[in-house]
Scaffold this active site. Structure first.
Site, PDB file in Angstrom:
ATOM      1  N   LYS A  22      -8.076  33.671   9.358  1.00  0.00           N
ATOM      2  CA  LYS A  22      -7.461  34.565  10.336  1.00  0.00           C
ATOM      3  C   LYS A  22      -7.731  34.078  11.748  1.00  0.00           C
ATOM      4  CE  LYS A  22      -7.415  38.998   9.484  1.00  0.00           C
ATOM      5  NZ  LYS A  22      -8.143  40.207   9.120  1.00  0.00           N
ATOM      6  N   ARG A  92     -12.681  42.373  12.736  1.00  0.00           N
ATOM      7  CA  ARG A  92     -12.175  42.088  11.403  1.00  0.00           C
ATOM      8  C   ARG A  92     -12.827  40.850  10.812  1.00  0.00           C
ATOM      9  NH1 ARG A  92      -5.835  42.832  11.183  1.00  0.00           N
ATOM     10  NH2 ARG A  92      -5.642  44.660  12.513  1.00  0.00           N
ATOM     11  N   GLY A 101      -8.180  42.311   1.658  1.00  0.00           N
ATOM     12  CA  GLY A 101      -8.725  43.627   1.358  1.00  0.00           C
ATOM     13  C   GLY A 101     -10.133  43.608   0.830  1.00  0.00           C
ATOM     14  N   MET A 103     -12.928  42.391   2.302  1.00  0.00           N
ATOM     15  CA  MET A 103     -13.993  42.681   3.250  1.00  0.00           C
ATOM     16  C   MET A 103     -13.525  43.752   4.243  1.00  0.00           C
ATOM     17  SD  MET A 103     -15.676  38.995   3.781  1.00  0.00           S
ATOM     18  CE  MET A 103     -14.088  38.263   4.110  1.00  0.00           C
ATOM     19  N   ARG A 336      -0.489  34.111   7.912  1.00  0.00           N
ATOM     20  CA  ARG A 336      -1.170  33.256   6.931  1.00  0.00           C
ATOM     21  C   ARG A 336      -0.116  32.832   5.911  1.00  0.00           C
ATOM     22  NH1 ARG A 336      -4.662  38.265   4.451  1.00  0.00           N
ATOM     23  NH2 ARG A 336      -2.917  39.422   3.578  1.00  0.00           N
ATOM     24  N   HIS A 454      -1.921  47.220  -1.885  1.00  0.00           N
ATOM     25  CA  HIS A 454      -3.054  46.512  -2.495  1.00  0.00           C
ATOM     26  C   HIS A 454      -2.720  46.031  -3.898  1.00  0.00           C
ATOM     27  CE1 HIS A 454      -6.782  46.375  -4.880  1.00  0.00           C
ATOM     28  NE2 HIS A 454      -7.249  45.753  -3.807  1.00  0.00           N
ATOM     29  N   SER A 763     -13.046  10.136 -26.153  1.00  0.00           N
ATOM     30  CA  SER A 763     -12.498  11.404 -25.689  1.00  0.00           C
ATOM     31  C   SER A 763     -13.689  12.286 -25.338  1.00  0.00           C
ATOM     32  CB  SER A 763     -11.649  12.048 -26.784  1.00  0.00           C
ATOM     33  OG  SER A 763     -11.240  13.323 -26.358  1.00  0.00           O
ATOM     34  N   CYS A 830     -10.950  16.270 -24.007  1.00  0.00           N
ATOM     35  CA  CYS A 830     -10.324  17.241 -24.901  1.00  0.00           C
ATOM     36  C   CYS A 830     -11.066  18.566 -24.918  1.00  0.00           C
ATOM     37  CB  CYS A 830     -10.210  16.675 -26.310  1.00  0.00           C
ATOM     38  SG  CYS A 830     -11.803  16.356 -27.076  1.00  0.00           S
ATOM     39  N   TYR A 850      -6.000  10.304 -19.670  1.00  0.00           N
ATOM     40  CA  TYR A 850      -5.268  11.535 -19.957  1.00  0.00           C
ATOM     41  C   TYR A 850      -6.220  12.718 -20.029  1.00  0.00           C
ATOM     42  CZ  TYR A 850      -7.115  11.274 -24.673  1.00  0.00           C
ATOM     43  OH  TYR A 850      -7.964  11.242 -25.739  1.00  0.00           O
TER      44      TYR A 850
END
Lengths: 874, 874
Positions: A22, A92, A101, A103, A336, A454, A763, A830, A850
């Site tokens: 923010k 804030r 929401g 904090m 944001r 919310h 693997s 895996c 992979y």
């Protein structure tokens, strides 16, 4: 000395880490000349200092904050605590990652009785002044003093009832004065001290309260769920107040630069005239949609629309903005990158590429991999929707098909889910306390609140089906029932179906159908595939799973757990016979009966997956897992095997283990009973031969589990090679197959150079490797892991998110050593981590070939792999 | 091309690895001019080639062997296979390490019918020739063809009975001829082919048979027991025969240069006239003691005595020699460093230093650490010996005090021992098949055989109490009884006591007393302490153990497992109350009741160990281990706790774990229930304060178990430090204590740099570390480890002997990383491996500060540490 406090004009958007999201964006907007009320940010580092200093602000930082106020006084020409020209501020939170929401926020700070009096004299708006004052008093009690808002809210409600009013807005200036004064009394009653009249005291206490809120229960839960480190801390923004509650020409709202549910390129939002920001977000009144503003205040609307487009271009992403109109003048209070649903994320990403706003790679980085989850899960069938009994209609706040039993509070949803039921959370409106329940629910339904309420925001973040503002339904809290406008009464535990795509609610359980990848999604996934280096395989044992995996883009099977194939009723009998065999011959007889099934399974897998490779993992679990545990079942087995029950029980006892996870399993079975490995090899090779004869290209990779020493692998590989050779000779047919191993024991990782002599592939079985490295039994660790999270000893579940420092180090060692022996060794993963985006990023970084994951996570893994490749390039 | 065959004159004593021990020593003796029959050695590398070549001798090696024969023919002026001047040879195994009796030997090789005939003509000793021939036939059938000797031996026995003779020696030349011819028939019958008449065939088959014997069951067992790698292989020695069975002027014997039982500096041995070597070793006839030879053949005796002394000087060690006297001429057939009992080893080592023969360091290297074991175990009390009923007397073959139930075969001993009983193996004579039973037995008693019989040699090697040649006792095999000369009949399972120091046998169970370190032993241990770098601590929980450890030289306690202190009856009640407490308060109440006990225990430990450090390991096992398992016990506990049995059972079920070894234990307990760590800290510090007030110097080291992440340690350390600070303030007394951790999880080793931030010491818990690294549950692995040994996947038990490659690598990583963070971090080991000499050597090499082991292993560890230091220096 370190700088701790930054005026907005001193910052920019790249200072998130220091100023929070923010703060950085307020600074950025200030710098590019947008109408942002002035202010300053207390950095995230102060948060750490606050906690290091026993939750107190160090003296020097207090000074710096008050210096910040002095600078703000100069900029605004107002004076903090001066009744004749008072500077009022908001305080804030704002952390590096958005935690909507979670904090706390305090508005109107800097008021006291004498300032209130002077303000009324000066701006002649008594109603506004007391409205602001009563809000400050309640927020201060709640946020700073930890007192419940209950008494305040109940008092207000009662007061309204006594005046026969429904909304706050209907109250008169005298009403407001009375309420503000009552609130001061209530404050004293609940806080046990007077409301502090010194604005500086208010300010410093409020700052501390915001830091403290970093560690409230819901913030901790949110961080855990989203993988945000506890160590980041929050910044605090102190900003001059502007007022949406000054009268008819004032208002406040939130809006997205595009539709966060569908991705349509249209301004999308809500506002309330004569209100303060919290009223919109909390869903107290159902607000107006943003297009109404075009009629009400066309100039302001157009100005806002232009700003929204500019911000989108500036940030190269869809924006979620808060604004306030004070007497017809527009202020931007926050911007944001907006949270959005998965379909919306895809559409926005694709559209923005088409609009020339971003590159394909930027588009890929805009979609969170886990978001795809909701796109891959079933939707209701058209038929079911046509036939379904529609009982209500709300806002389609977050898409998906949610089916379950209704419960009216989060605790009941959690309890029901833990029993294995599907539950729907039904609430008047949700509050941050409901987050855990929402996470457990299959869907969320609220009676009040808009698209930015919310419930809507959080559900979208979770990728959870949600319908909001469904005012045609009512809740009877006392009797725990949901009542439709036609008078139908649904009791707790009755089933409903939520269509999050349309906002429609149905009675009972509607049928669902599989999702498909098409349109924008398909195009997006093409870009994804172009960008990634890691291949993605699936964990699958059945033809069905293999076909789903193929459809979702799998490039092979990373692990076929053969033991899963033994559990079917007609197989388990012979498998148990094998386990209970007294000698090798009887064992072989039983195995021979299993062989045809296993062979057929493999044929189906090869066909489903051709021309991609199929890794077949040999029998892994300890044998006792296949034997019955209950007296009744044991008797039945003894009968069907025609053996004495005592003898059977003895054998079961004999097989029992103290720590089965570290027991007689994995390759230890094949070494003890080579005939099992022989049978499995026969099945693998014979199936390959049969399929090859049909002209289909097969690539079996035989994976030996739980190897800790090269000699184990050498021994089993010899059986495999010998058996394969014999089968191939008998059939006069050559099959190219590979033999490799799982690296799932620390010793295997450490001695990977020796093991690689016999392994053509590794693997990484990171489930077991995590167990052994930590010494955590996955089946038992639940008992203490929650305590570990609470006491901040662990930040996330190492079984879900790979422990890169510990387990990851073993992976690195294994890769380095493995490649030293065999440069081109095939490397994959895996464990469960193969489907976790953060872990996939790590896999990309350490150079695996992979990852393998469950079929439905394949697209997620593809996206995560692409993002990892792009990020590592950048 | 590699050389595979070496004439004796081509080798020397440093070529053990290539030529085996026997071969290297024969070569050495040849080179220094001793009377050694000529021969050659086939190297150990050929053994590997033989196994790599599917258990066949490669063609080129066959050639090389036959070349060796040709060379031998030149040296001896005889011809292999030539009836008129035949070269006969022995073929014997000989591996790098001595493995007495484990592998096979063939004598008299090279005979056939025509050679026999010519030999008789030439040397006019028909009896000798047929005696030699019948031996060859039987040995060949047994060793080469794997046929049982049974039929041969029974035939011989019967034949002697029919002639009314007791000993072979009483048989005439015609008897021998008849027996040799009968043996040829029996050969054909059992082997199903004719005895091979071609000497070359005999030779090559015999060589193969010796290689094959490397992998017979008893050799494998022996290697496993002695930690000899399977990969070493054996060499084969082919040597010209000399004959002890040529008549009255011939004989054969074995002797030690000093007494192997006591260490006295005297020639010590036995011989048989007119016999071949096997007759002495096998214990077939009870032989003459060596001093008799001084009377019978004084010149030969004196020559042998001189040679023995020279060999001792040459090898700088006590020698074990085989000799043969052929017609009055002495030949040395073998020398090797002699096996000896522990007292003898110590005495010889100390004497040789005093004689100026060796240095102190060489003396230290002469005593095997594990040998000390037998010196540290109890002996019978004088009172018990005085009062005891002596039932027999034999040779004191191996010292010690053996008490147990008698069994007459190895299987029964093994079965009984596995039930937890103490067993004594009683045999007419032992053979290599009995080794496993001997290992399980508390003592060995044989009726026949001398000080160098199989039983005596093997028992000494094992450090096992043994009495041999006890001919005043008889065994009734059929009825399984042992009968004394007074007619007392002891049945199977009756108890006897063996005094291995005197050779006396007693009825029943005699009382024992603790051993002490004094005399030569004490002096030797002083040298040991001067030589070593590693400190040695003990694992101890009780005052008694701590005092024993001190007496045996411990320099601190390496681990006090506090949970052992909770099992005592009056403590377990409150401990269980603690486990079952519903809240923190009740838990603290129960803990407060345990505190005084724990404090007192620590006080005693500190006092026993001062001024050395005491490491106290906090509660480690999962709590369910402390709860009863049997219905009856559960009921009793419920009654005594005054709670509902159902409730108790629920709690027990709740606590149950699938894999307790990886469950809720170690520091995980302290994190969940900080009050336990608080109580333990109170006990540690309060005890230290109390003891310090008595003027005693205390050094508590607090050890937190099962840490896998620095945050765990940080958390528990904070509790410890806070509690300690408070106690010290309350008592106005400062205690210097350390906080450290066990490194027993792979993750802890890998992240040792982070953990070292909070740890002042590391103690390697190699028991658990081995479990986790291998994924072996110690409680379950027994089921498959034997198969692993049989299939040669593992060579030794990784829980007994540290796996240096795998687990050891983790130790190295941890040390390097730990020192990087904290250069002076204290490093030790407290797993079982801390008492294993090979592992201690490794600990020395990687630079630990100390090892910790059970009290009785402390002297062993001291010696192992000294040897390691000397070896690493050399």
């Amino acid at each position: 000395m370190a700088k701790n406090v930054y005026l907005f004009k001193e910052g920019n958007k790249d200072m998130r880490e220091l100023l929070g999201g923010k703060g950085a964006n307020l600074a950025e907007m200030t710098c590019i000349g947008l109408p942002v009320p002035s202010g300053f940010t207390i950095s995230t580092e102060v948060c750490k200092k606050y906690y290091d200093n026993q939750q107190k602000l160090p003296q020097d930082i207090q000074h710096e904050i008050l210096e910040g106020i002095k600078n703000l006084e100069k900029i605004t020409n107002k004076k903090f605590g001066d009744p004749t020209n008072p500077l009022l501020v908001s305080v804030r939170s704002g952390s590096r990652a958005s935690m909507p929401g979670m904090m706390d926020t305090i508005l109107n700070l800097g008021m006291n009785d004498s300032i209130v009096e002077e303000m009324i004299k000066i701006n002649q708006n008594k109603r506004f002044v007391y409205d602001s004052y009563r809000r400050l008093i309640m927020m201060f009690a709640d946020v700073v003093k930890g007192a419940s808002k209950d008494k305040f809210e109940k008092h207000l409600e009662k007061y309204k009832q006594s005046k026969n009013k429904k909304y706050d807005i209907e109250l008169t200036e005298d009403d407001m004065e009375k309420i503000a004064k009552d609130f001061k009394e209530i404050y004293k009653e609940v806080v046990k001290e007077d409301f502090p009249s010194d604005p500086k005291v208010q300010l410093l206490e409020a700052v501390c309260a915001v830091f403290k809120s970093w560690n409230n229960a819901r913030a901790i839960y949110y961080r855990k769920m989203n993988g945000i480190p506890d160590s980041w801390g929050t910044a605090v923004n102190v900003q001059e107040m502007v007022y949406g509650n000054l009268g008819k020409n004032s208002g406040t709202g939130v809006a997205f630069s595009r539709n966060p549910a569908t991705g349509e390129n249209e301004l999308y939002g809500e506002y309330l005239m004569n209100a303060q920001g919290e009223d919109v977000v909390a869903g107290v009144r159902t607000p107006q949609t943003i297009d109404k503003l075009a009629e009400e205040l066309p100039e302001v609307y157009n100005q806002f629309k232009t700003i929204a487009k500019n911000l989108e271009k500036h940030y190269k992403d869809m924006q979620d903005m808060e604004f306030t109109i004070e007497n017809g003048k527009l202020y931007i209070l926050q911007t944001r990158n907006g949270k959005r649903t998965a379909p919306s994320a895809i559409k926005i990403a694709v559209d923005m590429v088409n609009e020339g706003l971003i590159s394909k790679e930027e588009a890929i980085l805009m979609v969170e991999p886990t978001q795809l989850d909701s796109l891959l899960h079933p939707t209701f069938t058209k038929e079911a929707l046509n036939k379904g009994n529609k009982i209500g209609q709300g806002l389609a706040a977050s898409p998906g098909a949610g089916v379950g039993k209704i419960y009216f509070n989060a605790q009941d949803v959690i309890a029901s889910s833990k029993k294995g039921e599907d539950a729907i959370l039904v609430r008047l409106e949700t509050s941050p306390e409901d987050i855990e329940g929402m996470n457990y629910a299959q869907g969320v339904l609220t009676i009040r609140g808009g698209m930015t309420s919310h419930a809507a925001v959080v559900a979208r973040g979770m990728g959870k089906c949600c319908i909001c503002g469904c005012e045609n339904l009512t809740i009877d809290e006392k009797n725990k029932t949901l009542i439709t406008k036609d008078g139908l009464v649904l009791k707790e535990q009755e089933e409903i179906s939520l269509n999050g795509n349309t906002g429609e609610i149905y009675q009972g359980k509607l049928a669902k159908t599989e999702a498909t990848i098409s349109g924008d999604f398909e195009l997006f996934m093409q870009w994804v595939d172009e960008a990634r280096n890691l291949k993605v395989r699936a964990n699958a044992e059945t033809k069905k799973d293999a076909l789903v995996a193929r459809k979702l883009g799998a490039e092979g099977i990373g692990i076929c757990r053969t033991e899963h194939m033994f559990f079917e009723e007609n197989r388990i009998f012979n498998f148990r016979k094998m386990i209970l065999a007294e000698d090798e011959q009887k064992r072989e007889e039983a195995l021979n009966k299993i062989l045809p099934y296993q062979r057929k399974d493999f044929e189906e897998l090869y066909k489903a997956m051709a021309p991609y490779p199929v890794i077949i993992r040999y029998l892994d679990p300890p044998l006792h897992e296949f034997l019955p545990k209950e007296e009744k079942e044991i008797k039945a087995l003894a009968d069907s095997l025609k053996i004495d029950i005592k003898q059977l029980k003895n054998r079961i006892t004999e097989l029992k283990e103290f720590n089965p996870m570290m027991g007689h399993r994995g390759c230890r079975l094949a070494i003890t009973y080579p005939e099992i490995a022989k049978m499995q090899t026969k099945a693998v090779i014979e199936a390959a031969i049969n399929v090859k004869k049909e002209g289909i290209n097969v690539k079996p990779e035989i994976m030996i589990p739980l190897v800790g020493d090269e000699k184990e692998l050498e021994f089993v590989k010899a059986i495999v090679d010998e058996t394969a050779k014999q089968i191939m000779q008998e059939n006069n047919c050559t099959i190219k197959y590979m033999v490799g191993t799982m690296i799932e024991l620390p010793r295997a990782a450490i001695l990977a150079d020796e093991i690689a002599k016999h392994a053509e592939f590794f693997s990484f079985g990171t489930n077991d490797l995590t167990q052994m490295t930590y010494g955590f039994s996955r089946d038992d660790a639940g008992k203490f892991l929650n305590i570990y999270y609470n006491k901040k000893i662990l930040e996330s579940d190492p079984f879900a998110k790979l422990d890169q420092k510990g387990v990851g180090e073993l992976l690195k060692i294994a890769i380095e050593k493995g490649r030293k022996t065999r440069a081109n060794i095939e490397l994959g993963i895996c464990g469960e981590h193969g489907g976790d985006p953060a872990s996939i990023q790590f896999c990309n970084q350490i150079g695996l070939d992979y990852v393998s994951c469950s079929p439905y996570r394949v697209p997620i893994a593809r996206l995560a792999a692409a993002r990892a490749a792009i990020e590592s390039k950048n």
